[in-house]
Design a protein around this motif. Sequence first.
Motif, PDB file in Angstrom:
ATOM      1  N   MET A 180      62.910  30.505  64.696  1.00  0.00           N
ATOM      2  CA  MET A 180      63.136  29.107  64.459  1.00  0.00           C
ATOM      3  C   MET A 180      61.798  28.396  64.397  1.00  0.00           C
ATOM      4  SD  MET A 180      65.548  26.910  66.673  1.00  0.00           S
ATOM      5  CE  MET A 180      65.662  25.300  66.666  1.00  0.00           C
ATOM      6  N   PHE A 181      61.672  27.624  63.307  1.00  0.00           N
ATOM      7  CA  PHE A 181      60.423  26.876  63.133  1.00  0.00           C
ATOM      8  C   PHE A 181      60.723  25.400  62.979  1.00  0.00           C
ATOM      9  CE2 PHE A 181      59.581  30.998  61.086  1.00  0.00           C
ATOM     10  CZ  PHE A 181      58.619  31.468  61.941  1.00  0.00           C
ATOM     11  N   PRO A 182      61.276  24.887  63.987  1.00  0.00           N
ATOM     12  CA  PRO A 182      61.544  23.469  63.813  1.00  0.00           C
ATOM     13  C   PRO A 182      60.266  22.666  63.915  1.00  0.00           C
ATOM     14  CG  PRO A 182      62.307  24.219  65.950  1.00  0.00           C
ATOM     15  CD  PRO A 182      61.731  25.383  65.246  1.00  0.00           C
ATOM     16  N   VAL A 183      60.166  21.765  63.016  1.00  0.00           N
ATOM     17  CA  VAL A 183      59.017  20.866  63.051  1.00  0.00           C
ATOM     18  C   VAL A 183      59.519  19.586  63.682  1.00  0.00           C
ATOM     19  CG1 VAL A 183      57.347  19.610  61.667  1.00  0.00           C
ATOM     20  CG2 VAL A 183      58.048  21.889  61.009  1.00  0.00           C
ATOM     21  N   THR A 184      58.864  19.237  64.737  1.00  0.00           N
ATOM     22  CA  THR A 184      59.301  18.064  65.452  1.00  0.00           C
ATOM     23  C   THR A 184      58.354  16.938  65.124  1.00  0.00           C
ATOM     24  OG1 THR A 184      59.912  19.552  67.201  1.00  0.00           O
ATOM     25  CG2 THR A 184      59.976  17.247  67.713  1.00  0.00           C
ATOM     26  N   LEU A 185      58.958  15.907  64.679  1.00  0.00           N
ATOM     27  CA  LEU A 185      58.137  14.749  64.353  1.00  0.00           C
ATOM     28  C   LEU A 185      57.934  13.888  65.582  1.00  0.00           C
ATOM     29  CD1 LEU A 185      59.557  13.747  60.880  1.00  0.00           C
ATOM     30  CD2 LEU A 185      57.457  14.929  61.391  1.00  0.00           C
TER      31      LEU A 185
ATOM     32  N   ILE B 261      62.408  18.292  61.078  1.00  0.00           N
ATOM     33  CA  ILE B 261      62.766  18.964  59.848  1.00  0.00           C
ATOM     34  C   ILE B 261      62.857  20.438  60.159  1.00  0.00           C
ATOM     35  CG2 ILE B 261      62.022  19.567  57.547  1.00  0.00           C
ATOM     36  CD1 ILE B 261      60.584  16.949  57.383  1.00  0.00           C
ATOM     37  N   ASN B 262      63.997  21.062  59.758  1.00  0.00           N
ATOM     38  CA  ASN B 262      64.197  22.489  59.943  1.00  0.00           C
ATOM     39  C   ASN B 262      63.888  23.154  58.622  1.00  0.00           C
ATOM     40  OD1 ASN B 262      64.945  25.012  60.679  1.00  0.00           O
ATOM     41  ND2 ASN B 262      67.059  24.500  61.181  1.00  0.00           N
ATOM     42  N   LEU B 263      62.868  24.046  58.583  1.00  0.00           N
ATOM     43  CA  LEU B 263      62.460  24.699  57.355  1.00  0.00           C
ATOM     44  C   LEU B 263      63.025  26.101  57.244  1.00  0.00           C
ATOM     45  CD1 LEU B 263      58.737  23.573  57.170  1.00  0.00           C
ATOM     46  CD2 LEU B 263      60.679  22.644  55.957  1.00  0.00           C
ATOM     47  N   ASN B 264      63.895  26.503  58.095  1.00  0.00           N
ATOM     48  CA  ASN B 264      64.502  27.821  58.038  1.00  0.00           C
ATOM     49  C   ASN B 264      65.631  27.770  57.019  1.00  0.00           C
ATOM     50  OD1 ASN B 264      65.642  30.270  58.426  1.00  0.00           O
ATOM     51  ND2 ASN B 264      65.904  30.076  60.640  1.00  0.00           N
ATOM     52  N   PRO B 265      65.512  28.570  55.899  1.00  0.00           N
ATOM     53  CA  PRO B 265      66.530  28.492  54.864  1.00  0.00           C
ATOM     54  C   PRO B 265      67.876  29.033  55.307  1.00  0.00           C
ATOM     55  CG  PRO B 265      64.715  29.928  54.176  1.00  0.00           C
ATOM     56  CD  PRO B 265      64.384  29.419  55.528  1.00  0.00           C
ATOM     57  N   LEU B 266      67.919  29.955  56.217  1.00  0.00           N
ATOM     58  CA  LEU B 266      69.195  30.501  56.644  1.00  0.00           C
ATOM     59  C   LEU B 266      69.945  29.537  57.547  1.00  0.00           C
ATOM     60  CD1 LEU B 266      68.159  34.202  57.263  1.00  0.00           C
ATOM     61  CD2 LEU B 266      69.344  33.271  55.311  1.00  0.00           C
ATOM     62  N   GLU B 267      69.245  28.840  58.360  1.00  0.00           N
ATOM     63  CA  GLU B 267      69.910  27.913  59.251  1.00  0.00           C
ATOM     64  C   GLU B 267      70.318  26.634  58.534  1.00  0.00           C
ATOM     65  OE1 GLU B 267      67.600  26.972  62.671  1.00  0.00           O
ATOM     66  OE2 GLU B 267      67.686  29.001  63.440  1.00  0.00           O
ATOM     67  N   THR B 268      69.672  26.276  57.538  1.00  0.00           N
ATOM     68  CA  THR B 268      69.966  25.019  56.859  1.00  0.00           C
ATOM     69  C   THR B 268      70.972  25.196  55.731  1.00  0.00           C
ATOM     70  OG1 THR B 268      68.104  25.343  55.394  1.00  0.00           O
ATOM     71  CG2 THR B 268      67.732  24.033  57.367  1.00  0.00           C
ATOM     72  N   ASN B 269      71.451  26.387  55.477  1.00  0.00           N
ATOM     73  CA  ASN B 269      72.382  26.682  54.397  1.00  0.00           C
ATOM     74  C   ASN B 269      71.820  26.271  53.033  1.00  0.00           C
ATOM     75  OD1 ASN B 269      74.497  27.931  55.699  1.00  0.00           O
ATOM     76  ND2 ASN B 269      75.358  25.955  56.345  1.00  0.00           N
ATOM     77  N   LEU B 270      70.553  26.331  52.922  1.00  0.00           N
ATOM     78  CA  LEU B 270      69.903  25.962  51.682  1.00  0.00           C
ATOM     79  C   LEU B 270      70.288  26.925  50.568  1.00  0.00           C
ATOM     80  CD1 LEU B 270      67.959  23.969  50.425  1.00  0.00           C
ATOM     81  CD2 LEU B 270      66.097  25.490  51.020  1.00  0.00           C
ATOM     82  N   ILE B 271      70.416  28.169  50.853  1.00  0.00           N
ATOM     83  CA  ILE B 271      70.780  29.158  49.841  1.00  0.00           C
ATOM     84  C   ILE B 271      72.205  28.895  49.383  1.00  0.00           C
ATOM     85  CG2 ILE B 271      71.159  31.600  49.438  1.00  0.00           C
ATOM     86  CD1 ILE B 271      68.874  32.139  51.397  1.00  0.00           C
ATOM     87  N   ASN B 272      73.107  28.637  50.307  1.00  0.00           N
ATOM     88  CA  ASN B 272      74.498  28.343  49.946  1.00  0.00           C
ATOM     89  C   ASN B 272      74.585  27.090  49.069  1.00  0.00           C
ATOM     90  OD1 ASN B 272      75.384  30.544  51.383  1.00  0.00           O
ATOM     91  ND2 ASN B 272      75.902  29.384  53.229  1.00  0.00           N
ATOM     92  N   LEU B 273      73.821  26.103  49.440  1.00  0.00           N
ATOM     93  CA  LEU B 273      73.846  24.863  48.648  1.00  0.00           C
ATOM     94  C   LEU B 273      73.327  25.103  47.227  1.00  0.00           C
ATOM     95  CD1 LEU B 273      72.677  22.189  51.239  1.00  0.00           C
ATOM     96  CD2 LEU B 273      74.908  22.407  50.165  1.00  0.00           C
ATOM     97  N   VAL B 274      72.269  25.918  47.108  1.00  0.00           N
ATOM     98  CA  VAL B 274      71.711  26.207  45.786  1.00  0.00           C
ATOM     99  C   VAL B 274      72.736  26.969  44.958  1.00  0.00           C
ATOM    100  CG1 VAL B 274      69.931  27.544  44.575  1.00  0.00           C
ATOM    101  CG2 VAL B 274      69.298  26.105  46.497  1.00  0.00           C
ATOM    102  N   ILE B 275      73.428  27.927  45.572  1.00  0.00           N
ATOM    103  CA  ILE B 275      74.432  28.704  44.847  1.00  0.00           C
ATOM    104  C   ILE B 275      75.599  27.814  44.428  1.00  0.00           C
ATOM    105  CG2 ILE B 275      76.131  30.554  45.091  1.00  0.00           C
ATOM    106  CD1 ILE B 275      74.096  32.004  46.868  1.00  0.00           C
ATOM    107  N   VAL B 276      76.100  26.979  45.329  1.00  0.00           N
ATOM    108  CA  VAL B 276      77.233  26.097  45.015  1.00  0.00           C
ATOM    109  C   VAL B 276      76.840  25.100  43.925  1.00  0.00           C
ATOM    110  CG1 VAL B 276      78.709  24.277  45.948  1.00  0.00           C
ATOM    111  CG2 VAL B 276      78.358  26.386  47.229  1.00  0.00           C
ATOM    112  N   ILE B 277      75.683  24.521  44.052  1.00  0.00           N
ATOM    113  CA  ILE B 277      75.235  23.552  43.034  1.00  0.00           C
ATOM    114  C   ILE B 277      75.043  24.255  41.693  1.00  0.00           C
ATOM    115  CG2 ILE B 277      73.319  22.040  42.366  1.00  0.00           C
ATOM    116  CD1 ILE B 277      73.085  21.240  45.318  1.00  0.00           C
ATOM    117  N   GLY B 278      74.493  25.474  41.721  1.00  0.00           N
ATOM    118  CA  GLY B 278      74.315  26.234  40.479  1.00  0.00           C
ATOM    119  C   GLY B 278      75.645  26.544  39.826  1.00  0.00           C
ATOM    120  N   LEU B 279      76.637  27.003  40.635  1.00  0.00           N
ATOM    121  CA  LEU B 279      77.970  27.277  40.084  1.00  0.00           C
ATOM    122  C   LEU B 279      78.629  26.014  39.542  1.00  0.00           C
ATOM    123  CD1 LEU B 279      79.358  29.870  42.687  1.00  0.00           C
ATOM    124  CD2 LEU B 279      78.722  30.280  40.310  1.00  0.00           C
TER     125      LEU B 279
END
Length: 173
Positions: free
Chosen positions: A2-7, A16-34
């Motif tokens: 976990m690499f949370p950046v604390t402001l 800001i959480n920059l971990n792509p697995l925890e933020t569901n960034l990949i899922n969002l990219v796939i859903v938006i792409g579909l």
Amino acid sequence: MMFPVTLFAAEGGFGINLNPLETNLINLVIVIGLLVYFLKGLLGGILERRRESILKELNDAESRLTKATSDLSKAQADLDSAKDKAEKIRADGKVRAEAIRSDGEKRTIEAMAALKQDALADLTAEGARLTEQLRREAALAAIDKVLADLPGRLDDAAQARLIDASINNLEDA
């Protein structure tokens, strides 16, 4: 990991959480792409149909404008033609009215001349009849005077000469 950046260093702060697995960034990219892939065909078809509908309406409007412009030009030409015909009819009416007025004046003058001629002829005839009547009356008066004076002037010899002259006149005729 976990690499949370604390402001804010305080707890419960913003980070800001920059971990792509925890933020569901990949899922969002796939859903938006579909969504983009599948909606592209649907939205593209809707937009294409709308574009075609708008183009058709524009073409219809343009053809109606062209027809209206043509009809307006024809109507203006018809109006000009009608104005020309009306002006010609009005001019012809004036000419005809003038001809009728002139003809009426001519007939009136001719009728007045004929009446004057008839009156003059009647006056001349009446004058001739009166002249003839006066001649007859004068002749009858002269004959009556001669007949009244004749017995006193006529003796037997003059009477015999008168009878002989009358007989000679009858033989010559």
